[in-house]
Motif scaffolding. Structure first.
Motif, PDB file in Angstrom:
ATOM      1  N   TRP A  67      -2.134   7.343  -0.131  1.00 52.88           N
ATOM      2  CA  TRP A  67      -0.796   6.921  -0.572  1.00 52.88           C
ATOM      3  C   TRP A  67       0.011   8.032  -1.220  1.00 52.88           C
ATOM      4  N   GLU A  68      -0.676   9.116  -1.675  1.00 57.80           N
ATOM      5  CA  GLU A  68       0.071  10.220  -2.284  1.00 57.80           C
ATOM      6  C   GLU A  68       0.611  11.145  -1.190  1.00 57.80           C
ATOM      7  N   LYS A  69       1.663  11.878  -1.553  1.00 61.88           N
ATOM      8  CA  LYS A  69       2.266  12.780  -0.556  1.00 61.88           C
ATOM      9  C   LYS A  69       1.364  13.974  -0.263  1.00 61.88           C
TER      10      LYS A  69
ATOM     11  N   SER B 291      -2.600  12.622   4.526  1.00 60.87           N
ATOM     12  CA  SER B 291      -1.343  12.089   3.994  1.00 60.87           C
ATOM     13  C   SER B 291      -0.419  11.595   5.109  1.00 60.87           C
ATOM     14  N   ARG B 292       0.618  10.884   4.670  1.00 61.86           N
ATOM     15  CA  ARG B 292       1.613  10.353   5.623  1.00 61.86           C
ATOM     16  C   ARG B 292       2.283  11.467   6.433  1.00 61.86           C
TER      17      ARG B 292
ATOM     18  N   ALA C  27       3.656   3.712   1.000  1.00 58.81           N
ATOM     19  CA  ALA C  27       3.686   5.108   1.467  1.00 58.81           C
ATOM     20  C   ALA C  27       4.046   5.165   2.948  1.00 58.81           C
TER      21      ALA C  27
END
Ligand code: PEP
Length: 242
Positions: free
Chosen positions: A69-71, A80-81, A116
């Motif tokens: 969920w963190e960048k 990450s996304r 996210a």
């Protein structure tokens, strides 16, 4: 309301990059003309680049099975996304029951991951599916917490009763429909009725070529999340074309 159904494959921890390429070389010609449904395949992380390369210009999208969920940050082993977006992923599965069961993923973590993914413009496929209706309602309530209807645009929910995943036992179309109505009700509370009516709710749990048609014929069922039967190109293509 007729919505384009989404047929998504969850490969879990199966196949390497070479096997991924082999799969798509056989699968893509089988579904090349298929426009009725949206098709997405979610392989393990290490196969994503091969999958994106193989499906380029095709009618098949690629998704991941999870994200952090963190960048970015000191989170060993996580993805990450933006990493997913950068390599060409469009979808991501969130809160699969195996993640909840074996990796301690909680409803709150599912909520963070959903936010996210939405923020990044990925299409999240949020999995819920407990035996009892009150747990199912709680999973939805907590997953959707503090997500506005404006932001929830791409949300997809997958109803996967835990007893049906990888067991060969499938919910009857009626039972699945009833659960989807419960989920749609929770979505209506969280995002409003109009959003809930448009929300795609997939069924997952031992979907096979033999039962896909009966399940997909239900008005309440807006697609499928397919595990085991998606590993074989012919079997998955048959499901896609139910
Ligand atoms: C899944 O992993 O999401 C799933 C539904 O698995 P299976 O189709 O093998 O039951």
């Amino acid at each position: 309301m007729t919505k384009k159904k989404l047929i998504a494959a969850n490969w879990k921890m199966y196949k390497n990059p070479a096997q991924t390429r082999e799969f798509f070389r056989e699968f893509l010609p089988l579904v090349a003309d298929h426009t009725r449904d949206e098709i997405v395949v979610c392989p393990p992380y290490i196969d994503l680049c091969a999958a994106v390369e193989e499906t380029k210009g095709s009618n098949v999208g690629v998704g991941a099975q999870d994200l952090h969920w963190e960048k970015e940050g000191a989170y060993t082993g996580e993805i990450s996304r933006s990493m997913l977006l950068d390599i060409g992923c469009t979808h991501v599965i969130i809160g699969h029951s195996e993640r909840r069961q074996y990796f301690g993923e909680t409803d709150d973590v599912v909520n963070l991951k959903l936010k996210a993914a939405l923020e990044a413009g990925l299409t999240p496929i949020v999995c819920v599916g407990e035996v009892t209706e009150d747990v199912l309602r709680r999973q939805c309530l907590r997953a959707f917490h503090a997500v506005s209807s404006k932001k929830a645009g791409r949300l997809v929910v997958a109803y996967e009763p835990v007893w049906a995943i990888g067991t060969g036992k499938t919910a009857t179309p009626q039972l699945a429909s009833d659960a989807h109505i419960v989920i749609r009700g929770e979505a209506a509370k969280a995002f409003g009725q109009e959003f809930a009516d448009k929300l795609r709710i997939l069924y997952g749990g031992s979907v096979k070529p033999e039962n896909a048609k009966a399940l997909m014929s239900e008005e309440e069922i807006d697609g499928a999340l397919v595990g085991g039967a998606s590993l074989d190109p012919k079997s998955f293509a048959t499901i896609v074309k139910y």
